[in-house]
Enzyme design. Structure first.
Site, short mmCIF file in Angstrom:
data_model
loop_
_atom_site.label_atom_id
_atom_site.label_comp_id
_atom_site.label_asym_id
_atom_site.label_seq_id
_atom_site.Cartn_x
_atom_site.Cartn_y
_atom_site.Cartn_z
N ASP A 13 41.58 33.88 37.11
CA ASP A 13 41.16 32.52 36.74
C ASP A 13 42.34 31.59 36.45
O ASP A 13 42.23 30.67 35.63
CB ASP A 13 40.20 32.55 35.53
CG ASP A 13 38.98 33.39 35.81
OD1 ASP A 13 38.55 33.45 36.97
OD2 ASP A 13 38.45 34.00 34.86
N LYS A 16 43.66 29.75 41.14
CA LYS A 16 44.05 30.08 42.52
C LYS A 16 43.27 29.25 43.54
O LYS A 16 43.83 28.79 44.53
CB LYS A 16 43.81 31.58 42.80
CG LYS A 16 44.62 32.50 41.90
CD LYS A 16 44.26 33.96 42.11
CE LYS A 16 42.87 34.32 41.70
NZ LYS A 16 42.60 34.27 40.24
N GLY A 40 35.65 34.22 41.37
CA GLY A 40 35.02 32.90 41.36
C GLY A 40 36.14 31.89 41.44
O GLY A 40 36.88 31.71 40.48
N HIS A 41 36.32 31.28 42.60
CA HIS A 41 37.44 30.36 42.82
C HIS A 41 36.88 28.94 42.93
O HIS A 41 36.09 28.64 43.82
CB HIS A 41 38.20 30.75 44.09
CG HIS A 41 38.87 32.09 43.97
ND1 HIS A 41 39.62 32.66 44.97
CD2 HIS A 41 38.92 32.97 42.93
CE1 HIS A 41 40.09 33.83 44.55
NE2 HIS A 41 39.67 34.04 43.32
N GLN A 209 41.31 37.94 41.51
CA GLN A 209 41.67 38.52 40.21
C GLN A 209 43.14 38.17 39.89
O GLN A 209 43.60 37.14 40.29
CB GLN A 209 41.43 40.04 40.19
CG GLN A 209 39.96 40.42 40.16
CD GLN A 209 39.27 40.34 41.51
OE1 GLN A 209 39.72 40.93 42.47
NE2 GLN A 209 38.17 39.63 41.60
P1 GDP Z 1 40.61 31.08 40.03
O1 GDP Z 1 39.67 32.21 39.87
O2 GDP Z 1 42.04 31.49 39.84
O3 GDP Z 1 40.42 30.33 41.32
O4 GDP Z 1 40.29 30.06 38.86
P2 GDP Z 1 38.81 29.58 38.38
O5 GDP Z 1 38.28 28.64 39.40
O6 GDP Z 1 37.98 30.75 38.02
O7 GDP Z 1 39.16 28.87 37.03
C1 GDP Z 1 40.04 27.80 36.95
C2 GDP Z 1 39.30 26.60 36.33
O8 GDP Z 1 40.24 25.62 35.94
C3 GDP Z 1 38.39 25.90 37.32
O9 GDP Z 1 37.29 25.36 36.61
C4 GDP Z 1 39.25 24.77 37.88
O10 GDP Z 1 38.49 23.65 38.33
C5 GDP Z 1 40.06 24.41 36.67
N1 GDP Z 1 41.43 23.93 36.92
C6 GDP Z 1 42.30 24.30 37.89
N2 GDP Z 1 43.50 23.71 37.71
C7 GDP Z 1 43.38 22.94 36.60
C8 GDP Z 1 44.28 22.09 35.87
O11 GDP Z 1 45.44 21.96 36.20
N3 GDP Z 1 43.78 21.49 34.75
C9 GDP Z 1 42.49 21.64 34.34
N4 GDP Z 1 42.11 21.02 33.23
N5 GDP Z 1 41.61 22.42 35.01
C10 GDP Z 1 42.06 23.07 36.11
P1 IMO Z 2 39.12 35.56 39.97
O1 IMO Z 2 39.43 35.87 41.41
C1 IMO Z 2 38.79 37.02 35.87
C2 IMO Z 2 37.43 41.16 35.34
C3 IMO Z 2 36.06 41.43 34.74
C4 IMO Z 2 36.33 42.75 34.05
C5 IMO Z 2 37.27 43.46 35.03
C6 IMO Z 2 36.58 44.42 35.99
O2 IMO Z 2 38.09 34.51 39.80
O3 IMO Z 2 40.37 35.32 39.19
P2 IMO Z 2 34.99 44.07 38.11
O4 IMO Z 2 33.67 43.41 38.24
O5 IMO Z 2 36.03 43.51 38.99
O6 IMO Z 2 34.91 45.57 38.23
O7 IMO Z 2 35.44 43.80 36.59
O8 IMO Z 2 37.88 42.43 35.78
N1 IMO Z 2 37.42 40.26 36.54
C7 IMO Z 2 37.89 39.01 36.54
N2 IMO Z 2 38.36 38.25 35.53
N3 IMO Z 2 38.78 36.53 37.13
C8 IMO Z 2 38.32 37.29 38.15
O9 IMO Z 2 38.41 36.90 39.44
C9 IMO Z 2 37.82 38.57 37.88
N4 IMO Z 2 37.29 39.56 38.63
C10 IMO Z 2 37.07 40.59 37.80
O10 IMO Z 2 35.71 40.41 33.82
O11 IMO Z 2 37.04 42.56 32.87
MG MG Z 3 37.95 32.71 38.80
#
Ligand code: GDP
Ligand code: IMO
Ligand code: MG
Length: 409
Positions: A13, A16, A40-41, A209
């Protein structure tokens, strides 16, 4: 750019999805290499938010080839849902999506086992771990098997042997139907990518991840079941290491983690709530509140090493805008010993005291800033210190969730 791997450098998270979306403008092909719909991207374009679980985050750019590599575990129902979700939002995937025939398939029994056995780890419950278990045990079912009626029957029968919980016919019929619908995307991903490399196509490898969730290099057993680090990009697509030009680590300006497991710099209640609400730190896949903490240079240095990072992208700097004081953890102390390098022993991570450097915050809104030189002095100092502690340069900084809220350095 020709071949660039993008990995998460913390516990996932890191942002990416947003960074892949920006980099996709200059790429021809974007390929996911591991994990599944546990990811979840998020990509925000204008007032629309897209959350991608399986399809690469480059899909929102027209005309880019998006690929699901052999290293993934694919829930076909989730994939078809994602294709429909994109279609409903006006994004057509046909012609822009390819799926490896060798990727493994998640079945209902994987999800049931995951919910039962993964609870202690706090998994996403998507069946990821149990599906990889079957892959390693060599009883997994691959995408190509879904279009081979006899083979699927034989393999599924063997996997369901002795089970009263699942109805063979129901699952078999559903998966034959999924195979029929997904077959048109099937390809030999390794061959496709290697031919593209010969033609000098620009390829982005999208990690899911993060490094500390990697099965080998993370906080085992509180990890996911795949190789989310840069090495996974090679085995998960069938591209060799000599073809890779760059590895970018995405780093949040602080730290978050979802699920169980050690988290040395985790905040106490007040700061936790402040950053969680300012950073909207709730899981993009499960909606769970993310645990939040200070930036931990020890874990990110570990990510620099195991991924061979060429540079980092720092996201969510704006979330720290209202912090009077900001800390960076530079080392751990346990039983009189100082650890500047990531310890594999969870006992150390769980029981250490932390060595912090403290900085004055900048107390200014950075969300409209579009260059390094415009940043407040204290924000620059924070980033410069981060880069020095990690020993890598910062290539880009992000100050908001929108596409335009980022700048290169
Ligand atoms: P990922 O799994 O690495 O793709 O990240 P996620 O999408 O799960 O979580 C990142 C969250 O931060 C999302 O809700 C993005 O919209 C948000 N986000 C990304 N870059 C920034 C930033 O620079 N500032 C803020 N405030 N939010 C951001
Ligand atoms: P992105 O790509 C954050 C965490 C779960 C749990 C552990 C194992 O959005 O960054 P799993 O279901 O993979 O066997 O769970 O890994 N986890 C993540 N945490 N971002 C993710 O993906 C994750 N994918 C799995 O919360 O602790
Ligand atoms: Mg994510």
């Amino acid at each position: 750019m020709p071949c660039t791997i993008v990995v998460g450098a913390q516990w996932g998270d890191e942002g990416k999805g947003k960074i892949i979306d920006i980099l996709s403008a200059d790429a021809d092909i974007i390929v996911r290499y591991q994990g599944g719909n546990n990811a979840g991207h998020t990509v925000v374009i204008g007032d629309k938010e897209f959350i991608l679980h399986l399809i690469p985050s480059g899909i929102l750019h027209k005309g880019k080839m998006c690929i699901i590599g052999n290293g993934l575990v694919v829930d076909p129902e989730a994939l078809l849902k994602e294709i429909s979700m994109l279609r409903e939002k006006g994004i057509e995937v046909d012609g822009n999506l390819l799926v490896s025939e060798s990727a493994h398939v998640i079945f209902p029994y994987h999800k049931v086992i995951d919910k039962r056995r993964g609870a202690q780890i706090g998994t996403t419950g998507r069946g990821i771990g149990p599906c990889y278990v079957d892959k390693m045990a060599r009883c997994g079912i691959r995408m190509a098997d879904l279009v081979n009626k006899e083979l699927l029957r034989k393999k599924l029968k063997a996997n369901l042997e002795g089970s009263r919980e699942f109805d063979f016919d129901e699952i078999y019929d559903a998966y034959i139907d999924y195979g029929r619908k997904i077959q048109k995307y099937f390809t030999n991903v390794s061959l496709f990518l290697n031919k593209a490399i010969l033609k000098n196509k620009r390829i982005l490898f999208e990690g899911a991840q993060g490094t500390l969730l990697d099965i080998d290099h993370g906080t085992y057993p509180y990890v996911t079941s795949s190789s989310s680090t840069a090495g996974g990009a090679l085995t998960g697509t069938g591209v060799g290491p000599t073809k890779i030009d760059k590895v970018i680590g995405v780093v949040k300006a602080y730290t978050t983690r979802v699920g169980e497991g050690p988290f040395p710099t985790e905040f106490k209640k007040d700061l936790m709530e402040k950053i969680r609400s300012k950073g909207k730190e709730f899981g993009a896949t499960t909606g769970r509140p993310r645990r939040c903490g200070w930036f931990d240079a020890v874990i990110v240095r570990h990510a620099v090493n195991v991924n061979g990072l060429s540079e980092i992208v720092v996201t969510k700097l704006d979330v720290l805008d209202e912090m009077e004081k900001i800390k960076i953890c530079t080392g751990y102390k346990y039983k009189g010993k100082i650890y500047n390098d990531f310890p594999a022993d969870l006992v150390v991570l769980e029981n250490c005291t932390l060595i912090y450097e403290e900085y004055k915050g900048w107390m200014r809104d950075t969300t409209a800033i579009r260059s390094f030189k415009e940043l407040p002095k204290n924000a620059k100092a924070y980033l410069e210190r981060m880069s020095k502690l990690l020993g890598v340069k910062i290539g880009m900084v992000s100050v908001g969730s929108k596409r335009k809220q980022a700048f290169r350095i």
